[in-house]
Write an enzyme that holds these catalytic residues in place. Structure first.
Site, PDB file in Angstrom:
ATOM      1  N   GLU A  55      55.216  17.407  15.962  1.00 15.69           N
ATOM      2  CA  GLU A  55      55.393  15.827  15.841  1.00 15.69           C
ATOM      3  C   GLU A  55      56.113  15.480  16.967  1.00 15.69           C
ATOM      4  O   GLU A  55      56.641  14.395  17.127  1.00 15.69           O
ATOM      5  CB  GLU A  55      56.349  15.482  14.427  1.00 15.69           C
ATOM      6  CG  GLU A  55      57.732  15.873  14.542  1.00 15.69           C
ATOM      7  CD  GLU A  55      57.931  17.072  14.061  1.00 15.69           C
ATOM      8  OE1 GLU A  55      59.067  17.401  13.656  1.00 15.69           O
ATOM      9  OE2 GLU A  55      57.028  18.005  13.817  1.00 15.69           O
ATOM     10  N   ASP A  81       2.306  41.791  33.956  1.00 12.63           N
ATOM     11  CA  ASP A  81       0.846  42.001  33.795  1.00 12.63           C
ATOM     12  C   ASP A  81       0.385  41.514  32.632  1.00 12.63           C
ATOM     13  O   ASP A  81       1.064  41.720  31.633  1.00 12.63           O
ATOM     14  CB  ASP A  81       0.465  43.396  34.291  1.00 12.63           C
ATOM     15  CG  ASP A  81      -1.058  43.503  34.317  1.00 12.63           C
ATOM     16  OD1 ASP A  81      -1.528  42.443  34.948  1.00 12.63           O
ATOM     17  OD2 ASP A  81      -1.742  44.422  34.004  1.00 12.63           O
ATOM     18  N   ASP A 140       3.816  46.739  34.321  1.00 10.63           N
ATOM     19  CA  ASP A 140       2.219  46.839  34.751  1.00 10.63           C
ATOM     20  C   ASP A 140       1.993  48.258  34.414  1.00 10.63           C
ATOM     21  O   ASP A 140       2.872  49.464  34.840  1.00 10.63           O
ATOM     22  CB  ASP A 140       1.948  46.566  36.325  1.00 10.63           C
ATOM     23  CG  ASP A 140       0.412  46.387  36.396  1.00 10.63           C
ATOM     24  OD1 ASP A 140      -0.414  47.005  35.736  1.00 10.63           O
ATOM     25  OD2 ASP A 140       0.121  45.371  37.106  1.00 10.63           O
TER      26      ASP A 140
END
Length: 457
Positions: A373, A53, A9
């Protein structure tokens, strides 16, 4: 619950007033006197929620909010716009800029505190999800912030709970311009319906004739399947005390009658966007967890998962006096497959091999790719004799049908060697069982491959 609140503000008296109110509720308060300072503070991730604001020089609150919500790095920070402007069009403008709420001065202490607490809870939950989802970025998954910035919030599925035809017909008509709307006039059925379907938003009238709308909201928050679905409450103009109670039990937003169409649509879009964002975060978390314990090529569990669960399975078997078998498998001459046909062919073999393993074992068995594997199958409640039968059946299934490679253009013969061991005594280290299976596998390969060998203690 403490949180860092940024008050923006250009009027020092307004800043001091909000700072005093919030500090009294044990919030940490940061301040900024203009939009540029606010953007800089948010970019440093120093706040959990913003009280913004509207009327400021150079850059008004609408523009600040728009920039915050357009930036993936700050998109998720809740913004409450506070202003003396009280026209519905002003509220809609703020909501369309991305604000999570729009409060008109003078704002009561109770309303301010309730709203900040509610949005802070939401922010903290989102922060936790975002923190967990960071792993997703490390493994190459896309972060949802950019999608969220572009999401219009339209095309959602909404369940409207209202038992007054004049009310729900009007609300459904407004919402259907952007969303698919289902109306439930029976509050006792609404919870079941919400749990059965994947709704993006619940809109609940708090003025239900024979049912407490807040209780319905509370029940929705207590059920696992509806816990994270956003709730927008609709109340009469004198319903503020009930709305404040609703914010405490988990409603996400509210509207007071008479309902402005544009504000209703704007608030619905906000909640749906947030819902999609958190769903995407949760999906990323779930995917990253799955990828952390799953082998990407075969879809089987990986070695990390096996090692973390093997000790538990062995302890359970010992406590219950049950047997536990472990099978170690190796694809014979796998290097030759890669050398002769290419690594793509080797990958084809590994994927098909994993599929055949799944078909050969039970649901309680644990199949893992051990590395390269080599594979491991752990079989609870299985003695050496039964494990040997399963191993032989699997060996025949592999050797008896050739493997398709190069997108089905070629068939090759594949065989496997298998080593078996079992948990021999209560309290035996599971590492000994794994070692015996490995020794048995070595013997199977040494004796000519394509065979099953059991190793006793």
């Amino acid at each position: 619950m403490s949180a860092r609140v940024l008050v923006v503000d250009d009027v020092p008296a307004n800043v001091r007033l909000l700072e005093a109110r919030l500090s009294a509720e044990y919030f940490d308060v940061l301040t900024a006197s203009n939009g540029a300072q606010a953007l800089e503070t948010c970019a440093r991730a120093e706040c959990d929620i913003i009280l913004l604001d509207v009327m400021m020089p150079d850059m008004d609150g609408f523009e600040v909010c728009r920039r915050l919500k357009a930036n993936p790095a700050t998109h998720f920070i809740p913004v409450v716009m506070i202003t003396a402007l009280d026209n519905p069009s002003d509220r809609v403008r703020g909501l369309e800029a991305g604000a999570d709420d729009f409060l008109t001065k003078p704002v009561s202490d109770v309303v301010l505190t309730a709203r900040v607490r509610s949005l802070t809870r939401l922010k903290m939950m989102t922060d936790e999800l975002r923190l967990r989802a960071m792993t997703s970025l490390e493994i190459g998954m896309q972060a949802p912030e950019r999608e969220a910035v572009c999401d219009s919030g339209k095309g959602g599925r909404i369940l409207l709970v209202d038992d007054r035809p004049s009310s729900y017909e009007r609300l459904a008509s407004m919402l259907s311009a952007e969303h698919a709307v289902d109306v439930e006039a029976d509050p006792s059925e609404a919870l079941f319906r919400a749990a059965e379907s994947n709704y993006d938003l619940l809109i609940v009238s708090l003025g239900l004739e024979n049912f407490d709308g807040l209780r319905l909201c509370s029940q929705a928050r207590s059920l696992e399947r509806t816990r994270h679905v956003p709730i927008l409450a609709v109340a009469d103009a004198d319903g503020s005390p009930r709305l404040l109670r609703g914010l405490e039990i988990g409603i996400n937003d509210y509207l007071l009658r008479p309902i402005d169409r544009n504000e209703l649509l704007a608030r619905a879009r906000t909640q749906i966007r947030r819902r999609r964002y958190t769903v995407h975060l949760r999906d990323n978390v779930a995917s990253s967890i799955e990828m952390a314990v799953t082998d990407g090529l075969t879809g089987l569990h990986n070695r990390r998962y096996m090692e973390s669960h093997l000790t538990t399975l062995a302890e359970q078997a010992s406590l219950r006096g049950q047997s536990l078998a472990l099978m170690m498998l190796d694809i014979d001459y796998f290097k030759a497959i890669n050398d002769n046909y290419g690594h793509d062919a080797g990958d084809d073999v590994l994927r098909e091999f994993a599929l055949r393993i799944r078909k050969a074992i039970r649901g309680i068995d644990l199949a893992c790719r051990y590395g390269g594997e080599e594979f491991v199958i752990v079989m609870p409640e299985t003695d050496l004799h039964v494990a040997g039968m399963v191993a032989e059946r699997l060996r025949r299934a592999i050797a008896g049908e050739p493997f398709s490679i190069h997108k089905g253009t070629k068939l090759i013969k594949v065989t496997i060697s298998i080593g078996l061991s079992t948990l021999e005594r209560k309290g035996e280290p599971i590492s000994d069982v794994v070692k015996r299976a490995d020794v048995a596998l070595y013997r199977a390969k040494h004796d000519g491959r394509n065979r099953v060998v059991a190793e006793a203690a």
